[in-house]
Design a protein around this motif. Structure first.
Motif, PDB file in Angstrom:
ATOM      1  N   SER A  29       0.686  -1.062  -0.063  1.00  0.00           N
ATOM      2  CA  SER A  29       0.190  -0.049  -0.349  1.00  0.00           C
ATOM      3  C   SER A  29       0.978   1.389   0.095  1.00  0.00           C
ATOM      4  N   ARG A  30       1.953   1.456   0.780  1.00  0.00           N
ATOM      5  CA  ARG A  30       2.689   2.511   0.700  1.00  0.00           C
ATOM      6  C   ARG A  30       3.544   2.831   0.259  1.00  0.00           C
ATOM      7  N   ALA A  31       4.490   1.470  -0.971  1.00  0.00           N
ATOM      8  CA  ALA A  31       5.114   1.910  -2.423  1.00  0.00           C
ATOM      9  C   ALA A  31       3.994   2.238  -3.398  1.00  0.00           C
ATOM     10  N   LEU A  32       2.696   1.753  -3.119  1.00  0.00           N
ATOM     11  CA  LEU A  32       1.404   1.576  -4.609  1.00  0.00           C
ATOM     12  C   LEU A  32       2.366   3.522  -4.309  1.00  0.00           C
ATOM     13  N   VAL A  33       1.569   3.938  -3.039  1.00  0.00           N
ATOM     14  CA  VAL A  33       1.147   5.182  -2.910  1.00  0.00           C
ATOM     15  C   VAL A  33       2.426   6.179  -3.347  1.00  0.00           C
ATOM     16  N   SER A  34       3.812   6.043  -2.811  1.00  0.00           N
ATOM     17  CA  SER A  34       4.438   7.040  -2.167  1.00  0.00           C
ATOM     18  C   SER A  34       5.922   6.481  -2.512  1.00  0.00           C
ATOM     19  N   GLY A  35       5.751   5.081  -3.368  1.00  0.00           N
ATOM     20  CA  GLY A  35       7.390   4.859  -3.985  1.00  0.00           C
ATOM     21  C   GLY A  35       7.643   3.466  -3.146  1.00  0.00           C
ATOM     22  N   SER A  36       8.720   3.236  -3.690  1.00  0.00           N
ATOM     23  CA  SER A  36      10.156   2.260  -2.801  1.00  0.00           C
ATOM     24  C   SER A  36      10.894   3.114  -1.586  1.00  0.00           C
ATOM     25  N   LYS A  37      11.627   4.182  -1.975  1.00  0.00           N
ATOM     26  CA  LYS A  37      12.053   5.277  -1.052  1.00  0.00           C
ATOM     27  C   LYS A  37      10.900   5.117   0.281  1.00  0.00           C
ATOM     28  N   MET A 166      11.798  -5.323   0.917  1.00  0.00           N
ATOM     29  CA  MET A 166      12.123  -3.955   0.221  1.00  0.00           C
ATOM     30  C   MET A 166      11.729  -4.782  -1.676  1.00  0.00           C
ATOM     31  N   GLY A 167      11.954  -5.278  -1.764  1.00  0.00           N
ATOM     32  CA  GLY A 167      11.636  -6.294  -2.588  1.00  0.00           C
ATOM     33  C   GLY A 167      10.257  -6.039  -2.892  1.00  0.00           C
ATOM     34  N   VAL A 168       9.640  -6.684  -2.123  1.00  0.00           N
ATOM     35  CA  VAL A 168       8.021  -6.833  -2.499  1.00  0.00           C
ATOM     36  C   VAL A 168       7.745  -4.699  -3.036  1.00  0.00           C
ATOM     37  N   ALA A 169       8.605  -4.175  -2.241  1.00  0.00           N
ATOM     38  CA  ALA A 169       8.287  -2.697  -2.294  1.00  0.00           C
ATOM     39  C   ALA A 169       8.473  -1.874  -3.972  1.00  0.00           C
ATOM     40  N   LEU A 170       9.419  -2.559  -3.625  1.00  0.00           N
ATOM     41  CA  LEU A 170      10.122  -1.779  -5.439  1.00  0.00           C
ATOM     42  C   LEU A 170       9.298  -2.189  -6.281  1.00  0.00           C
ATOM     43  N   GLY A 171       9.041  -3.940  -6.652  1.00  0.00           N
ATOM     44  CA  GLY A 171       8.043  -4.370  -6.982  1.00  0.00           C
ATOM     45  C   GLY A 171       6.543  -3.494  -7.732  1.00  0.00           C
ATOM     46  N   ALA A 172       5.831  -3.417  -6.485  1.00  0.00           N
ATOM     47  CA  ALA A 172       4.941  -2.642  -6.553  1.00  0.00           C
ATOM     48  C   ALA A 172       5.385  -1.279  -6.758  1.00  0.00           C
ATOM     49  N   ALA A 173       6.389  -0.666  -6.149  1.00  0.00           N
ATOM     50  CA  ALA A 173       6.353   0.883  -6.773  1.00  0.00           C
ATOM     51  C   ALA A 173       6.459   0.949  -8.691  1.00  0.00           C
ATOM     52  N   ARG A 174       7.328  -0.111  -9.122  1.00  0.00           N
ATOM     53  CA  ARG A 174       7.271  -0.432 -10.462  1.00  0.00           C
ATOM     54  C   ARG A 174       5.583  -0.780 -10.876  1.00  0.00           C
ATOM     55  N   LEU A 175       5.346  -1.570 -10.612  1.00  0.00           N
ATOM     56  CA  LEU A 175       3.321  -1.085 -10.793  1.00  0.00           C
ATOM     57  C   LEU A 175       2.357   0.139 -11.013  1.00  0.00           C
ATOM     58  N   SER A 176       3.106   1.134 -10.090  1.00  0.00           N
ATOM     59  CA  SER A 176       2.480   2.431  -9.729  1.00  0.00           C
ATOM     60  C   SER A 176       2.469   3.588 -10.817  1.00  0.00           C
ATOM     61  N   LYS A 177       4.543   2.929 -11.539  1.00  0.00           N
ATOM     62  CA  LYS A 177       3.990   4.171 -12.242  1.00  0.00           C
ATOM     63  C   LYS A 177       3.459   3.424 -13.817  1.00  0.00           C
ATOM     64  N   LEU A 178       2.813   2.503 -13.534  1.00  0.00           N
ATOM     65  CA  LEU A 178       1.580   2.361 -14.583  1.00  0.00           C
ATOM     66  C   LEU A 178       0.760   3.338 -14.511  1.00  0.00           C
ATOM     67  N   VAL A 179       0.847   4.227 -13.346  1.00  0.00           N
ATOM     68  CA  VAL A 179      -0.397   4.779 -13.345  1.00  0.00           C
ATOM     69  C   VAL A 179      -0.069   6.300 -12.898  1.00  0.00           C
ATOM     70  N   LYS A 180      -0.748   7.069 -14.782  1.00  0.00           N
ATOM     71  CA  LYS A 180      -0.454   8.434 -15.090  1.00  0.00           C
ATOM     72  C   LYS A 180      -1.477   9.808 -14.704  1.00  0.00           C
ATOM     73  N   THR A 181      -2.886   9.785 -14.648  1.00  0.00           N
ATOM     74  CA  THR A 181      -3.787   9.837 -14.385  1.00  0.00           C
ATOM     75  C   THR A 181      -4.402   9.914 -13.277  1.00  0.00           C
ATOM     76  N   PRO A 182      -4.897  11.822 -12.669  1.00  0.00           N
ATOM     77  CA  PRO A 182      -5.512  11.817 -10.700  1.00  0.00           C
ATOM     78  C   PRO A 182      -6.687  11.009 -10.880  1.00  0.00           C
ATOM     79  N   LYS A 183      -7.184  10.469 -11.413  1.00  0.00           N
ATOM     80  CA  LYS A 183      -8.505   9.485 -10.995  1.00  0.00           C
ATOM     81  C   LYS A 183      -7.975   8.393 -10.801  1.00  0.00           C
ATOM     82  N   ALA A 184      -6.317   7.798 -11.964  1.00  0.00           N
ATOM     83  CA  ALA A 184      -6.477   6.696 -11.310  1.00  0.00           C
ATOM     84  C   ALA A 184      -5.005   6.994 -10.238  1.00  0.00           C
ATOM     85  N   TYR A 185      -4.834   8.069  -9.508  1.00  0.00           N
ATOM     86  CA  TYR A 185      -4.084   7.728  -8.304  1.00  0.00           C
ATOM     87  C   TYR A 185      -5.860   8.126  -6.857  1.00  0.00           C
TER      88      TYR A 185
END
Length: 207
Positions: A29-37, A166-185
Motif C-alpha cells: 500500500s505504501r509503495a503503490l502510493v508513495s514509492g519504494s523509498k 524491499m523487494g516487494v516494495a520495489l515491485g509495487a512501486a514499479r507497478l504504480s508507475k503505470l498509473v498516469k492520471t489523477p483519477k487513477a491515483y
C-alpha cells in the motif's frame, strides 16, 4: 552453527518476509502510493520488531508470551488502530501525480513515523509471534545458541527481511508507475487505504 543451518535459516527468513500478511500488505500500500523509498522506515520498524522477537525466542518467548499476554494484546490493538487510521487518512487524501515528483521532503519527514508504524504492525502480527514461537524452535535449538550465534542469526534475519520486504516494495512501486492520471491515483489511494483498514481490522479481530 553450521553453514548449512545458517543458509537454511536465511532462506526461511527470506520466504517468511514475503509471505502475505499485514506487513506485506502495508508495504504494498505504501509503495503503490508513495514509492519504494517511503518504505525504508517501515521496513526498518518491522526488522526491529522481528529481531526483538528473535532475541526473546532465544530466551524463552513462550514463557514471556504466557506471562505478558495483556501487553501483547495492547500492542496488537495499537497496531490495528494505527493501520485503520492510516487507511482512512489515505482514502481521504488528494494525492496527484505531481506530488510524487517532489516527494523527497515528505519521504524524509515520514521516515521515523514509518519506523513506529512498521514496529507496531510487526509486533502486533499473530503470524510473526507464531513464527518465532513455533517454527524457529523446531528449526534450530535457539536456547543452545552462543552469543556469537545469536548475533549472526540476528544479522542474517535483518538482511533477509530487508531484501524480501524491499523487494516487494520495489515491485509495487514499479507497478504504480503505470498509473498516469489523477483519477487513477485517487483510485489507487482508495484501494491502498481500504487494504490497510482491512489489515487493521484483521489484526484487531484475530488474536
Amino acid at each position: 552453527m553450521t553453514f548449512e543451518t545458517a543458509l537454511s535459516f536465511f532462506i526461511a527468513m527470506l520466504i517468511f518476509s514475503i509471505t502475505p500478511g499485514p506487513g506485506v500488505f502495508a508495504i504494498i500500500s505504501r509503495a503503490l502510493v508513495s514509492g519504494s523509498k517511503s518504505c525504508i522506515g517501515l521496513t526498518l520498524g518491522m526488522i526491529i520488531s522481528d529481531v526483538l522477537y528473535l532475541l526473546l525466542a532465544c530466551f524463552g518467548l513462550t514463557t514471556i508470551a504466557d506471562n505478558w499476554a495483556t501487553l501483547f494484546n495492547v500492542i496488537r490493538y495499537l497496531g490495528a488502530a494505527y493501520l485503520v487510521f492510516l487507511g482512512w487518512k489515505l482514502i481521504n487524501s488528494r494525492l496527484d501525480p505531481e506530488d510524487l515528483e517532489t516527494g523527497d521532503a515528505n519521504v524524509k519527514s515520514a521516515f521515523f513515523s514509518g519506523i513506529v508504524q512498521g514496529f507496531l504492525i510487526s509486533a502486533s502480527n499473530p503470524k510473526v509471534i507464531l513464527f518465532y514461537i513455533s517454527f524457529l524452535p523446531s528449526f534450530m535449538d535457539l536456547t543452545s545458541l552462543s552469543y556469537s550465534d545469536i548475533t549472526l542469526v540476528s544479522v542474517m534475519a535483518s538482511l533477509a527481511l530487508f531484501i524480501g520486504v524491499m523487494g516487494v516494495a520495489l515491485g509495487a512501486a514499479r507497478l504504480s508507475k503505470l498509473v498516469k492520471t489523477p483519477k487513477a491515483y485517487r483510485t489507487l489511494n482508495f484501494g491502498s487505504g481500504s487494504i490497510m483498514i482491512a489489515v487493521g481490522s484483521y489484526l484487531a479481530l484475530n488474536p
